[in-house]
Write an enzyme that holds these catalytic residues in place. Sequence first.
Site, PDB file in Angstrom:
ATOM      1  N   GLU A  14       0.441  -4.480  -4.361  1.00 27.82           N
ATOM      2  CA  GLU A  14       0.511  -3.644  -5.573  1.00 27.82           C
ATOM      3  C   GLU A  14       0.726  -4.532  -6.775  1.00 27.82           C
ATOM      4  O   GLU A  14       1.557  -5.441  -6.750  1.00 27.82           O
ATOM      5  CB  GLU A  14       1.684  -2.652  -5.537  1.00 27.82           C
ATOM      6  CG  GLU A  14       1.501  -1.465  -4.660  1.00 27.82           C
ATOM      7  CD  GLU A  14       2.705  -0.516  -4.693  1.00 27.82           C
ATOM      8  OE1 GLU A  14       3.396  -0.445  -5.742  1.00 27.82           O
ATOM      9  OE2 GLU A  14       2.943   0.132  -3.671  1.00 27.82           O
ATOM     10  N   TYR A  41       5.625  -6.264 -10.264  1.00 26.68           N
ATOM     11  CA  TYR A  41       5.451  -5.589 -11.559  1.00 26.68           C
ATOM     12  C   TYR A  41       6.094  -6.331 -12.718  1.00 26.68           C
ATOM     13  O   TYR A  41       5.554  -6.362 -13.819  1.00 26.68           O
ATOM     14  CB  TYR A  41       6.028  -4.155 -11.491  1.00 26.68           C
ATOM     15  CG  TYR A  41       5.171  -3.265 -10.634  1.00 26.68           C
ATOM     16  CD1 TYR A  41       4.035  -2.656 -11.153  1.00 26.68           C
ATOM     17  CD2 TYR A  41       5.465  -3.076  -9.292  1.00 26.68           C
ATOM     18  CE1 TYR A  41       3.228  -1.864 -10.357  1.00 26.68           C
ATOM     19  CE2 TYR A  41       4.657  -2.280  -8.487  1.00 26.68           C
ATOM     20  CZ  TYR A  41       3.541  -1.686  -9.025  1.00 26.68           C
ATOM     21  OH  TYR A  41       2.733  -0.911  -8.236  1.00 26.68           O
ATOM     22  N   GLU A  85       8.215  -1.370   0.442  1.00 27.14           N
ATOM     23  CA  GLU A  85       9.396  -1.546  -0.405  1.00 27.14           C
ATOM     24  C   GLU A  85      10.655  -0.906   0.183  1.00 27.14           C
ATOM     25  O   GLU A  85      11.206   0.048  -0.394  1.00 27.14           O
ATOM     26  CB  GLU A  85       9.127  -0.995  -1.805  1.00 27.14           C
ATOM     27  CG  GLU A  85       7.962  -1.655  -2.513  1.00 27.14           C
ATOM     28  CD  GLU A  85       7.818  -1.215  -3.969  1.00 27.14           C
ATOM     29  OE1 GLU A  85       8.596  -0.361  -4.429  1.00 27.14           O
ATOM     30  OE2 GLU A  85       6.927  -1.749  -4.653  1.00 27.14           O
ATOM     31  N   ASN A 130       4.535  -6.670  -3.635  1.00 26.01           N
ATOM     32  CA  ASN A 130       4.324  -5.802  -4.801  1.00 26.01           C
ATOM     33  C   ASN A 130       5.012  -6.453  -5.986  1.00 26.01           C
ATOM     34  O   ASN A 130       6.194  -6.807  -5.897  1.00 26.01           O
ATOM     35  CB  ASN A 130       4.929  -4.416  -4.571  1.00 26.01           C
ATOM     36  CG  ASN A 130       4.164  -3.615  -3.532  1.00 26.01           C
ATOM     37  OD1 ASN A 130       3.133  -4.065  -3.024  1.00 26.01           O
ATOM     38  ND2 ASN A 130       4.656  -2.435  -3.219  1.00 26.01           N
ATOM     39  N   HIS A 141       5.643   5.112   3.294  1.00 27.42           N
ATOM     40  CA  HIS A 141       5.766   4.958   1.845  1.00 27.42           C
ATOM     41  C   HIS A 141       6.668   6.099   1.354  1.00 27.42           C
ATOM     42  O   HIS A 141       6.249   6.951   0.588  1.00 27.42           O
ATOM     43  CB  HIS A 141       4.391   4.952   1.184  1.00 27.42           C
ATOM     44  CG  HIS A 141       4.351   4.315  -0.177  1.00 27.42           C
ATOM     45  ND1 HIS A 141       3.466   3.303  -0.513  1.00 27.42           N
ATOM     46  CD2 HIS A 141       5.075   4.533  -1.298  1.00 27.42           C
ATOM     47  CE1 HIS A 141       3.651   2.947  -1.783  1.00 27.42           C
ATOM     48  NE2 HIS A 141       4.618   3.690  -2.282  1.00 27.42           N
ATOM     49  N   ARG A 199      -5.818   0.614   0.279  1.00 26.03           N
ATOM     50  CA  ARG A 199      -4.455   0.711   0.806  1.00 26.03           C
ATOM     51  C   ARG A 199      -3.943   2.120   0.514  1.00 26.03           C
ATOM     52  O   ARG A 199      -3.849   2.516  -0.645  1.00 26.03           O
ATOM     53  CB  ARG A 199      -3.560  -0.348   0.152  1.00 26.03           C
ATOM     54  CG  ARG A 199      -2.096  -0.245   0.573  1.00 26.03           C
ATOM     55  CD  ARG A 199      -1.256  -1.360  -0.052  1.00 26.03           C
ATOM     56  NE  ARG A 199       0.123  -1.279   0.396  1.00 26.03           N
ATOM     57  CZ  ARG A 199       1.157  -0.853  -0.329  1.00 26.03           C
ATOM     58  NH1 ARG A 199       0.977  -0.469  -1.589  1.00 26.03           N
ATOM     59  NH2 ARG A 199       2.363  -0.819   0.161  1.00 26.03           N
TER      60      ARG A 199
HETATM   61  C1  FCB Z   1       6.155   0.835  -6.575  1.00 24.51           C
HETATM   62  C2  FCB Z   1       5.786   1.887  -5.556  1.00 24.51           C
HETATM   63  C3  FCB Z   1       4.535   2.645  -5.874  1.00 24.51           C
HETATM   64  C4  FCB Z   1       4.409   2.933  -7.366  1.00 24.51           C
HETATM   65  C5  FCB Z   1       4.665   1.706  -8.188  1.00 24.51           C
HETATM   66  C6  FCB Z   1       4.543   1.902  -9.668  1.00 24.51           C
HETATM   67  O1  FCB Z   1       7.510   0.570  -6.492  1.00 24.51           O
HETATM   68  O2  FCB Z   1       5.604   1.277  -4.291  1.00 24.51           O
HETATM   69  O3  FCB Z   1       4.517   3.799  -5.089  1.00 24.51           O
HETATM   70  O4  FCB Z   1       5.182   3.990  -7.716  1.00 24.51           O
HETATM   71  O5  FCB Z   1       5.929   1.185  -7.892  1.00 24.51           O
END
Ligand code: FCB
Length: 455
Positions: free
Chosen positions: A359, A295, A164, A293, A119, A76
């Site tokens: 992600e 985290y 995002e 995505n 992006h 990707r």
């Molecule tokens: C996301 C982004 C990516 C990267 C990660 C840690 O929000 O899409 O580009 O910076 O965080």
Amino acid sequence: MSIVFPQGFLWGAATAAFQVEGATDVDGRTDSIWDTFCRVPGKVVDGHTGEPGADHYRRFEQDVRLMADLGLGAYRFSIAWPRVRPDGGAVNQAGLDFYKRLVDTLLQYGIEPWPTLYHWDLPQKLEDTGGWAARDTPYRFADYAASVVEALGDRVATWTTMNEPWCSAFLGYAAGLHAPGRTDPVAAAAAAHHLLLGHGLATQAIRAAQPRARVGITLNMYPVIPANPQDPDDVDVARRIDGIQQRIFLDPLLRRRYPNDLLVDLEPFGFTGVIRAADMDIISAPIDLLGVNYYSEYYVSSAPGVTGPSPWVGVSQLSFPRRDMPRTDMDWEVRPEGLRSVLMRLHLEYPRLPLYITENGAAYQDVVSPDGIEDHDRAAYLASHLWSAHSAIEAGVDLRGYFCWSLLDNFEWAEGYAKRFGIVHVDYETQVRTPKLSARWFARVARGNALVAVS
Ligand code: FCB
């Protein structure tokens, strides 16, 4: 013991153009909003720009070989709008040629190219005429998308329109933490709608040029947890944040309307004034997949805490109480169960849509020793999230792939180069790439299509 993933599950790694390419002023590329933003003192923590980064523009062949060595099935990456249409204007063949070379090299190694069209690197010239707050920008985006698909549509099966859009709209236009660094909530609300419109118009352009393409969009999903679920004010803050973080995108895309509570929350910011009735049909045209995505989680309370511009437009007072949780180098809580929770939510509330984790990953301070980089922390983060994703699959979620963030150490936006997310270490002085322990472990997972212990 190993935990097996469904047959055909896609294993990949992700990057984005501005974060890895470098070579920002070659072959006709012009400034994006991130080039400009990086030049403003104090905006990027370590004062770095995107240049030369990991020099992926010049070293992509080596990087693709690395991916092949790691057994990855897909890559990707994102395409830089200011390379393909410098200043947002006419098509620049040299810019398209770079992505042709990249895609051809990937195909040669049997790696599926998985490009994202946007992006975050809006051509600066288009920001000068209003950026995403202006209604013309989505139409320029669709023109750009059409030129990319015309050039690459015979080699690319799956397109992601946007990455995002929440970050683009609210970190970029309301909080000023990302390019273009504006602190104007009215512009941010307009940007959110125009990004969605851009997605819809680009989807039309892709389908017109390539009827069999698969098209999706990637959203950043966070469970929003009220600090005290018994406190109606905490619950209300969580609702508002969930509205402006998630439902503002999910509902128009998948239900053809904005949520009523969000429209009320955004009323003071002129949101309804930018929406035209026909837009909703364009935005909600069917997509083939959704990129997620993930985290961390948000844990929020109504106690006053936010001072200064907030990305949560319309939520004037809130705080993020600190929990006693392990954290990454970004200071983000490690919450693998939150991944299962967002996948389950999508499965239950927005059903019948194939999902891909586009992600997931972690920044940690790596220790480089002569024996290599033994990043057990990063590998453990990835493993725990894969376990969580697998449990969602077992519960019936149609999850079809997983891309770790990131293939390479890279430019982490406002954090500059200080934060390292790569499973492959990059020495920015020498440009030497060194797979970390996490990369060697991830390769075993990808090859075996099964989660194995970190070692
Ligand atoms: C996301 C982004 C990516 C990267 C990660 C840690 O929000 O899409 O580009 O910076 O965080």
